[in-house]
Design a protein around this motif. Structure first.
Motif, PDB file in Angstrom:
ATOM      1  N   UNK A  33      39.843 -16.873 -30.453  1.00 24.14           N
ATOM      2  CA  UNK A  33      39.733 -17.786 -29.736  1.00 24.14           C
ATOM      3  C   UNK A  33      39.925 -17.076 -27.739  1.00 24.14           C
ATOM      4  N   UNK A  34      39.611 -16.792 -27.205  1.00 27.50           N
ATOM      5  CA  UNK A  34      40.595 -15.686 -26.377  1.00 27.50           C
ATOM      6  C   UNK A  34      40.415 -16.610 -24.503  1.00 27.50           C
ATOM      7  N   UNK A  35      40.550 -16.363 -23.775  1.00 24.28           N
ATOM      8  CA  UNK A  35      41.476 -16.677 -22.503  1.00 24.28           C
ATOM      9  C   UNK A  35      40.605 -15.534 -21.266  1.00 24.28           C
ATOM     10  N   UNK A  94      37.215 -19.298 -25.265  1.00 29.66           N
ATOM     11  CA  UNK A  94      36.146 -18.787 -25.578  1.00 29.66           C
ATOM     12  C   UNK A  94      36.372 -18.468 -27.524  1.00 29.66           C
ATOM     13  N   UNK A  95      35.505 -19.051 -28.096  1.00 31.47           N
ATOM     14  CA  UNK A  95      35.310 -19.016 -28.884  1.00 31.47           C
ATOM     15  C   UNK A  95      34.937 -17.477 -29.925  1.00 31.47           C
ATOM     16  N   UNK A  96      35.938 -17.336 -30.196  1.00 28.94           N
ATOM     17  CA  UNK A  96      34.967 -15.309 -30.993  1.00 28.94           C
ATOM     18  C   UNK A  96      35.330 -15.152 -32.498  1.00 28.94           C
ATOM     19  N   UNK A 136      50.711 -17.452 -24.187  1.00 32.50           N
ATOM     20  CA  UNK A 136      49.719 -17.556 -25.745  1.00 32.50           C
ATOM     21  C   UNK A 136      49.904 -18.366 -26.066  1.00 32.50           C
ATOM     22  N   UNK A 137      48.198 -17.865 -26.724  1.00 32.97           N
ATOM     23  CA  UNK A 137      47.122 -18.575 -27.108  1.00 32.97           C
ATOM     24  C   UNK A 137      47.094 -19.294 -28.934  1.00 32.97           C
ATOM     25  N   UNK A 138      47.809 -20.439 -29.376  1.00 35.65           N
ATOM     26  CA  UNK A 138      47.653 -20.686 -30.835  1.00 35.65           C
ATOM     27  C   UNK A 138      46.358 -21.195 -31.358  1.00 35.65           C
ATOM     28  N   UNK A 139      45.267 -20.738 -32.046  1.00 32.60           N
ATOM     29  CA  UNK A 139      45.106 -21.545 -32.357  1.00 32.60           C
ATOM     30  C   UNK A 139      44.591 -21.722 -33.857  1.00 32.60           C
ATOM     31  N   UNK A 140      43.993 -23.201 -34.621  1.00 37.24           N
ATOM     32  CA  UNK A 140      44.528 -23.294 -35.527  1.00 37.24           C
ATOM     33  C   UNK A 140      42.576 -24.774 -35.886  1.00 37.24           C
TER      34      UNK A 140
END
Length: 176
Positions: A63-65, A86-88, A172-176
């Motif tokens: 994902x991206x901010x 946004x989910x890239x 920082x962005x953490x996605x799971x």
């Protein structure tokens, strides 16, 4: 759904390895060796599964901010950050956590103030004086169930200490 096809393939491979090592352990005649081999097999395969799931998440769920901006709210001494996530990637993201850090930057860089080198005695350590914080760090859950190419607006609020003069922010962005 949390699992992608890569998660499922990794779990199947780990289960096959677990069964193969279990069969190998059961060929041993001593019970104490069998118990230790089975325990070690369970431990290693569990660690391998956790590591595999985290590694696969890192490369498949991205994902991206975008358009990150901020406003200072004087009424409640806070700083509000707002933007779009946004989910890239090509897979659905279960949740994204944003870690924001607000740091007070010195006004004049390169010049050390002598006040930072204060001598403290034993009795000074017993006195509890409130010290000025130099940073504020918080985590926020900003996105859940993001489909591929989907974007959502978010806003988060951080406390803004009165001692801050020229703050900088990092995230920082953490996605799971």
């Amino acid at each position: 759904m949390y699992f992608t096809i890569f998660h499922i393939i990794a779990l199947v491979v780990i289960c096959v390895l677990f069964i193969l090592f279990l069969i190998l352990a059961l060929k041993e005649e001593r019970i104490s060796v069998i118990i230790s081999m089975v325990g070690l097999n369970i431990f290693v395969m569990t660690c391998l599964a956790i590591f595999a799931m985290l590694s696969i998440d890192q490369y498949t769920k991205k994902a991206r901010i975008e358009n990150l901006n901020y406003d200072r709210v004087l009424l409640n001494e806070s700083m509000v950050f707002f933007g779009t996530i946004r989910n890239i990637g090509d897979y659905t993201i279960t949740s994204c956590t944003l870690e924001m850090k607000l740091t007070n930057s010195p006004v004049e860089k390169g010049i050390l103030d002598g006040n930072i080198f204060k001598q403290k005695g034993f009795l000074d350590t017993l006195k509890s004086k409130p010290e000025a914080r130099s940073s504020v760090e918080m985590e926020f859950k900003i996105g859940t169930n993001l489909k591929p190419s989907e974007s959502r607006a978010f806003s988060v609020s951080l406390p803004y200490p009165a001692t801050f003069r020229t703050p900088t922010y990092h995230y920082k962005l953490y996605c799971h």
